[in-house]
Scaffold this motif. Structure first.
Motif, mmCIF file in Angstrom:
data_model
loop_
_atom_site.group_PDB
_atom_site.id
_atom_site.type_symbol
_atom_site.label_atom_id
_atom_site.label_comp_id
_atom_site.label_asym_id
_atom_site.label_seq_id
_atom_site.Cartn_x
_atom_site.Cartn_y
_atom_site.Cartn_z
ATOM 1 N N VAL A 147 0.846 -1.200 0.000
ATOM 2 C CA VAL A 147 0.000 0.000 0.000
ATOM 3 C C VAL A 147 0.882 1.252 0.000
ATOM 4 O O VAL A 147 1.836 1.359 0.782
ATOM 5 N N GLN A 148 0.570 2.191 -0.870
ATOM 6 C CA GLN A 148 1.322 3.436 -0.968
ATOM 7 C C GLN A 148 0.691 4.512 -0.088
ATOM 8 O O GLN A 148 -0.533 4.657 -0.055
ATOM 9 N N ILE A 149 1.539 5.255 0.607
ATOM 10 C CA ILE A 149 1.080 6.286 1.540
ATOM 11 C C ILE A 149 1.475 7.665 1.040
ATOM 12 O O ILE A 149 2.624 7.899 0.656
ATOM 13 N N ASP A 150 0.525 8.587 1.067
ATOM 14 C CA ASP A 150 0.769 9.988 0.699
ATOM 15 C C ASP A 150 1.291 10.721 1.933
ATOM 16 O O ASP A 150 0.581 10.864 2.932
ATOM 17 N N THR A 151 2.531 11.197 1.861
ATOM 18 C CA THR A 151 3.146 11.885 3.003
ATOM 19 C C THR A 151 3.364 13.376 2.738
ATOM 20 O O THR A 151 4.191 14.010 3.375
ATOM 21 N N GLU A 152 2.607 13.919 1.810
ATOM 22 C CA GLU A 152 2.797 15.334 1.461
ATOM 23 C C GLU A 152 2.503 16.247 2.645
ATOM 24 O O GLU A 152 3.202 17.245 2.870
ATOM 25 N N VAL A 153 1.482 15.905 3.424
ATOM 26 C CA VAL A 153 1.074 16.749 4.545
ATOM 27 C C VAL A 153 1.803 16.344 5.810
ATOM 28 O O VAL A 153 1.914 15.163 6.118
ATOM 29 N N GLN A 154 2.341 17.329 6.529
ATOM 30 C CA GLN A 154 2.896 17.095 7.858
ATOM 31 C C GLN A 154 1.928 17.670 8.893
ATOM 32 O O GLN A 154 1.282 18.689 8.650
ATOM 33 N N TYR A 155 1.882 17.008 10.038
ATOM 34 C CA TYR A 155 0.896 17.370 11.050
ATOM 35 C C TYR A 155 1.569 17.888 12.326
ATOM 36 O O TYR A 155 2.707 17.526 12.639
ATOM 37 N N ASN A 156 0.820 18.738 13.035
ATOM 38 C CA ASN A 156 1.237 19.225 14.357
ATOM 39 C C ASN A 156 2.602 19.910 14.310
ATOM 40 O O ASN A 156 3.470 19.679 15.157
ATOM 41 N N MET A 157 2.784 20.774 13.321
ATOM 42 C CA MET A 157 4.058 21.474 13.177
ATOM 43 C C MET A 157 4.251 22.504 14.289
ATOM 44 O O MET A 157 3.281 23.076 14.790
ATOM 45 N N SER A 158 5.511 22.718 14.644
ATOM 46 C CA SER A 158 5.844 23.714 15.663
ATOM 47 C C SER A 158 6.393 24.970 15.005
ATOM 48 O O SER A 158 6.884 24.934 13.873
ATOM 49 N N GLY A 159 6.346 26.065 15.743
ATOM 50 C CA GLY A 159 6.884 27.314 15.243
ATOM 51 C C GLY A 159 6.179 28.489 15.896
ATOM 52 O O GLY A 159 5.197 28.319 16.621
ATOM 53 N N VAL A 160 6.681 29.666 15.630
ATOM 54 C CA VAL A 160 6.090 30.888 16.181
ATOM 55 C C VAL A 160 5.100 31.451 15.165
ATOM 56 O O VAL A 160 5.467 31.737 14.023
ATOM 57 N N PRO A 161 3.827 31.605 15.550
ATOM 58 C CA PRO A 161 2.819 32.092 14.597
ATOM 59 C C PRO A 161 3.087 33.543 14.184
ATOM 60 O O PRO A 161 3.325 34.401 15.026
ATOM 61 N N LYS A 162 3.034 33.792 12.877
ATOM 62 C CA LYS A 162 3.098 35.166 12.394
ATOM 63 C C LYS A 162 1.780 35.878 12.687
ATOM 64 O O LYS A 162 1.764 37.061 13.027
#
Length: 304
Positions: free
Chosen positions: A209-224
């Motif tokens: 089965v092939q998995i689409d990994t384009e989207v990353q989840y729960n990213m960290s960083g300082v919101p603009k």
């Protein structure tokens, strides 16, 4: 006679900020794998954690915990797949107390562990709390406050360095469970096809089965833009209110890509300064060396 409840036969146990959210979302794409919709039910750790949690907005975090067994069972009532799991990233941290709880409720499930460079994990946890407006202190001051916060019962995400010590917890799971798969966060993103085949073989499901990994989840960083970050957060009330309408208009994959692209543009990554990095490298060196020996894997690049 009551039916035997359907419960997880595998657990993604952490560690926090090591990619467990992305991994659990990716695994949902496999037709033979069921992951609870509540990404972090935390039922197992709720049996050993002392409440109430302390820390900024920690009452909101505590609200995510599934504390009742019947509510936990309810998460899996529709599961018919071969591999049934959940991903509570604090399970690895509370290993001493939670391992007996796992055995009590689930017997001997397969265990999936994802680890990350401890310096990067520590700083990512800090950025995560900054993102959610839960950490007002500069990084070094936050590190200096860690022991006090732990003693006062703060949410484990504030346990920046303690949650990045992996050797003892990994060894405990290897010692107590027959089927344990240890993965590295960096491999998940550098060579996802190889890692997913490894996971699928481990879970004994179709490995083609092939998995689409384009989207990353729960990213960290300082919101603009803080208000945008609040609107994109999973517990935002407006988002919850409009969710049925959005789901009716946009397919799930499209929704996730929109949220990902908005978050990626809005979250500004910070860099750890050299002095803080070297402080943490020295702090983690012994644990990383022991973990390397335990896993028979060269992790020296984590200390550079």
């Amino acid at each position: 006679m009551t039916d035997t409840p359907v419960l997880p036969n595998f657990l993604i146990i952490g560690a926090t900020k090591c990619g467990t959210t992305s991994l659990s979302e990716y695994l949902k794409q496999h037709p033979d794998i069921f992951i609870s919709e509540a990404k972090e039910p935390r039922f197992l750790t709720s049996q050993v954690v002392k409440f109430p949690l302390r820390g900024i907005k920690s009452h909101e975090v505590e609200a995510w915990y599934i504390k009742n067994y019947d509510d936990y069972v309810d998460l899996f009532k529709n599961a018919t797949q071969k591999a049934i799991g959940e991903a509570s990233a604090d399970t690895i941290y509370y290993y001493n107390d939670v391992i007996p709880v796992i055995k009590k409720y689930l017997g001997s499930p397969k265990i999936v562990i994802v680890l990350r460079d401890p310096v990067k994990r520590t700083f990512s946890a800090y950025q995560h709390l900054v993102r959610d407006e839960r950490e007002p202190l500069p990084f070094e001051k936050a590190l200096n406050e860690e022991k006090n916060r732990i003693a006062d019962g703060w949410d484990p995400l504030y346990h920046y360095t303690e949650c990045s010590l992996f050797h003892d917890s990994v060894k405990a799971y290897l010692d107590n469970f027959d089927d344990v798969l240890v993965l590295l966060n960096e491999d998940l993103y550098k060579n996802p096809d190889k890692v997913f085949k490894q996971i699928f073989d481990f879970l004994e499901v179709d490995s083609t089965v092939q998995i689409d990994t384009e989207v990353q989840y729960n990213m960290s960083g300082v919101p603009k833009v803080k208000i945008l970050n609040r609107l994109l957060s999973r517990e935002n009330s407006l988002k919850t209110f409009f969710r049925p309408l959005i789901r009716a208009v946009l397919p799930e994959n499209a929704r996730r890509k929109i949220v990902y692209n908005l978050s990626k543009r809005n979250l500004q990554k910070q860099s750890i300064d050299d002095q803080s990095k070297q402080r943490l490298v020295q702090y983690f060196k012994e644990d990383v060396d022991k973990l390397s020996t335990l896993l028979n894997k060269d992790l020296s690049h984590w200390l550079k």
